[in-house]
Design a protein around this motif. Structure first.
Motif, PDB file in Angstrom:
ATOM      1  N   GLN A 233       5.020  -6.144 -14.322  1.00 17.13           N
ATOM      2  CA  GLN A 233       5.294  -6.727 -13.007  1.00 17.13           C
ATOM      3  C   GLN A 233       5.996  -5.744 -12.078  1.00 17.13           C
ATOM      4  N   THR A 234       6.977  -5.033 -12.618  1.00 12.19           N
ATOM      5  CA  THR A 234       7.707  -4.070 -11.792  1.00 12.19           C
ATOM      6  C   THR A 234       6.785  -2.967 -11.304  1.00 12.19           C
ATOM      7  N   SER A 235       5.892  -2.490 -12.175  1.00 15.37           N
ATOM      8  CA  SER A 235       4.944  -1.439 -11.804  1.00 15.37           C
ATOM      9  C   SER A 235       4.023  -1.905 -10.679  1.00 15.37           C
ATOM     10  N   ARG A 236       3.496  -3.127 -10.819  1.00 14.58           N
ATOM     11  CA  ARG A 236       2.609  -3.672  -9.775  1.00 14.58           C
ATOM     12  C   ARG A 236       3.381  -3.904  -8.474  1.00 14.58           C
ATOM     13  N   SER A 237       4.639  -4.289  -8.606  1.00 14.10           N
ATOM     14  CA  SER A 237       5.468  -4.514  -7.423  1.00 14.10           C
ATOM     15  C   SER A 237       5.656  -3.226  -6.635  1.00 14.10           C
ATOM     16  N   ILE A 238       5.945  -2.134  -7.339  1.00 12.99           N
ATOM     17  CA  ILE A 238       6.116  -0.834  -6.685  1.00 12.99           C
ATOM     18  C   ILE A 238       4.819  -0.407  -6.005  1.00 12.99           C
ATOM     19  N   ASP A 239       3.688  -0.626  -6.685  1.00 16.61           N
ATOM     20  CA  ASP A 239       2.377  -0.291  -6.105  1.00 16.61           C
ATOM     21  C   ASP A 239       2.141  -1.076  -4.813  1.00 16.61           C
ATOM     22  N   ALA A 240       2.507  -2.365  -4.844  1.00 21.64           N
ATOM     23  CA  ALA A 240       2.283  -3.217  -3.677  1.00 21.64           C
ATOM     24  C   ALA A 240       3.131  -2.748  -2.498  1.00 21.64           C
ATOM     25  N   ILE A 241       4.414  -2.495  -2.742  1.00 18.20           N
ATOM     26  CA  ILE A 241       5.309  -2.059  -1.665  1.00 18.20           C
ATOM     27  C   ILE A 241       4.864  -0.705  -1.116  1.00 18.20           C
ATOM     28  N   GLY A 242       4.514   0.212  -2.021  1.00 14.28           N
ATOM     29  CA  GLY A 242       4.089   1.546  -1.605  1.00 14.28           C
ATOM     30  C   GLY A 242       2.809   1.527  -0.798  1.00 14.28           C
ATOM     31  N   SER A 243       1.889   0.628  -1.146  1.00 16.14           N
ATOM     32  CA  SER A 243       0.599   0.587  -0.450  1.00 16.14           C
ATOM     33  C   SER A 243       0.728  -0.005   0.956  1.00 16.14           C
ATOM     34  N   GLY A 244       1.852  -0.679   1.220  1.00 15.53           N
ATOM     35  CA  GLY A 244       2.025  -1.290   2.529  1.00 15.53           C
ATOM     36  C   GLY A 244       2.283  -0.300   3.640  1.00 15.53           C
ATOM     37  N   GLY A 245       2.797   0.892   3.284  1.00 11.51           N
ATOM     38  CA  GLY A 245       3.057   1.907   4.298  1.00 11.51           C
ATOM     39  C   GLY A 245       4.113   1.468   5.302  1.00 11.51           C
ATOM     40  N   LEU A 246       3.969   1.946   6.523  1.00 16.25           N
ATOM     41  CA  LEU A 246       4.955   1.661   7.556  1.00 16.25           C
ATOM     42  C   LEU A 246       4.784   0.263   8.153  1.00 16.25           C
ATOM     43  N   TYR A 247       3.551  -0.111   8.458  1.00 17.24           N
ATOM     44  CA  TYR A 247       3.313  -1.370   9.158  1.00 17.24           C
ATOM     45  C   TYR A 247       2.724  -2.466   8.283  1.00 17.24           C
TER      46      TYR A 247
END
Length: 374
Positions: A233-247
């Motif tokens: 879950q933590t790994s997927r969470s980091i991927d999700a936040i990182g993929s969001g970029g700036l906007y």
């Protein structure tokens, strides 16, 4: 007891209400997005219903004089301890933990309400001892008072919530008349003890201090873990936040959340949804709203009309700040997975109701403060 005199509601602190409502609104949007892949619209409807009921609870509590509630602190404490005992004896279990009371139509998590009850009861006890706070009897009685619910919550097991209970006490004691030397001594001893205990837990697979799954989460945090196992879950969470970029990718446009790569994201990992769909700006906005709420709470505590009110607000704001930090620390892999919801944002009736009851107490103190100013 109940006070509804003319002009009373005009003293409601909008700087407390508005951030809370914004956080709940953000949470409902994120929950809607997190559950849209499966068409589970019922979850969003439930959260809205929880909010409406929570609003009624908050209004009720903020109109009961907190001094009157304080007179019943022993009874409230006994009821809280009794309910926590009932959880261990007849509570519903899920995922190896027994934390819920099943009422048939809903499952309640008493530990969430216990935090608010403990804030109220401990505030009254500290206020009674505040003029003689540095005595061994005062410190010992307050510590024992808090220790019993701490143990009962920890036995569920619910380590994260039991630690929040301790942090609430630390915050309340910090704003009391306790000598700064004593505070620093306890802080140093506490930090050293925590380091030693963590070291023992990590180095000893057969330790009995905490459950095996809790140890695995801590070890994973320090030594890394399998992205398909404890760290998934933590790994997927980091991927999700990182993929969001700036906007961000936009509401309902997050691939990781929409395709269910992050299970149960509407609960403790709701920040990952916000990060993916609203980006860095969305996360910063969320943190800003939380900080506004905390800052206003600190001001209310500072200007409270008496010690009892000050300790109530300090304990509640300390709880909100701690849970927010821990939750965001988990979703960004700064801290091990704890299963602690983000106040007002994560899905859940017990958490939302307890936080809104707590907000009712804070508004109660705030309105009494305004009452003495005019």
């Amino acid at each position: 007891m109940l006070k509804l005199n003319k002009g009373y509601f005009k003293r409601i602190d909008i700087y407390l209400i508005l951030p809370m409502v914004i956080l709940i609104g953000i949470g409902i949007l994120a929950i809607s997005s997190a559950t849209s892949y499966s068409g589970e619209s019922g979850i969003v409807s439930k959260q809205i219903t929880f909010f409406v009921i929570g609003l009624l609870l908050m209004v009720f509590v903020m109109n009961i004089d907190y001094h009157w509630l304080g007179e019943w602190y022993i009874g409230i404490y006994i009821i809280t301890v009794t309910v926590l005992l009932a959880v261990l004896l007849i509570g519903a279990s899920k995922g190896g933990a027994t934390r819920w009371i099943d009422l048939g139509f809903i499952q309640l998590q008493p530990s969430e309400f216990a935090k608010i009850a403990i804030i109220l009861c401990t505030s009254k006890l500290i206020a009674k001892h505040n003029n003689n706070m540095n005595s061994v009897i005062s410190i010992g009685s307050i510590g024992l008072f808090q220790f019993i619910p701490f143990i009962l919550i920890n036995l569920q097991p619910n380590l994260s919530t039991s630690l929040v209970v301790i942090i609430i006490l630390i915050v309340q004691m910090f704003v009391s008349n306790l000598d700064i030397k004593c505070i620093l001594s306890v802080a140093i001893i506490g930090i050293l003890s925590l380091v030693l205990v963590l070291g023992y837990i990590i180095r000893n697979p057969n330790q009995k201090i905490i459950e095996d799954y809790q140890r695995n989460r801590i070890v994973t945090q320090f030594e890394g873990g399998d992205t398909q196992g404890d760290y998934y879950q933590t790994s997927r969470s980091i991927d999700a936040i990182g993929s969001g970029g700036l906007y961000g990718k936009g509401l309902y446009q997050g691939a990781i959340s929409q395709l269910n790569y992050l299970p149960e994201a509407h609960n403790d990992f709701v920040v990952a949804i916000i990060g993916e769909e609203f980006g860095f700006i969305g996360i910063c906005s969320l943190i800003s709203v939380i900080l506004i709420l905390i800052t206003r709470g600190i001001w209310v505590a500072y200007t409270a009309q008496d010690d009892f009110g000050k300790f109530i607000v300090a304990g509640y704001i300390g709880m909100i700040a701690t849970q927010s930090f821990i939750n965001m620390g988990v979703v960004t892999s700064i801290l091990p997975n704890t299963g602690l919801p983000l106040p007002f944002v994560s899905y859940g009736g017990s958490s939302l109701w307890a936080n809104m009851i707590g907000m009712g107490l804070v508004l109660n103190v705030s309105m009494k403060r305004e009452e003495t100013m005019f």
